[in-house]
Design a protein around this motif. Structure first.
Motif: not given
Length: 125
Positions: A48, A81, A86, A100
């Motif tokens: 991401m 992220i 987040m 994650l």
């Protein structure tokens, strides 16, 4: 939806090349994740690092990926992220549900460990 895909031996790295993962792009992401899973890959890393904004549809796509890849003992990891994303994951408490990791190196290590643990479990039957 623009993305890159890197198929490795144990897993696939899927990188959306979009800044927003919203109601316009989320259905395409879900479709691509399901396609990769249908090709026989059981582990996926969603990179991401390019995504700066996610809405509820985007979160839904992440949950679909997590559910699909978790079905048959695989793992769905989210890497890279951004801060804003987040914060949303924490507000929605999905940071507790989803796997994650900070970067692709950590993702590779987590998949390696996951594969070893699953291999041992299968051998115990």
């Amino acid at each position: 939806m623009k993305y890159s895909i890197d198929k490795k031996e144990q897993y696939v790295v899927f990188t959306p090349m979009e800044e927003k993962l919203d109601s316009i792009l989320a259905p395409a992401l879900k479709s691509e994740l399901l396609t990769v899973h249908a090709e026989g890959y059981s582990n996926l890393v969603l990179d991401m690092s390019q995504v700066k904004y996610v809405d509820s549809s985007g979160l839904s796509a992440l949950l679909v990926g997590d559910r699909e890849f978790g079905k048959n003992g695989g793992i769905f990891l989210i890497s890279g992220i951004q801060d804003h994303v987040m914060k949303l994951l924490k507000i929605s408490m999905l940071d507790k549900k989803l796997n994650l990791v900070n970067n692709l190196e950590e993702a590779g290590e987590a998949i390696f460990i996951h594969e070893i643990e699953n291999g041992e479990e299968e051998g115990e039957d």
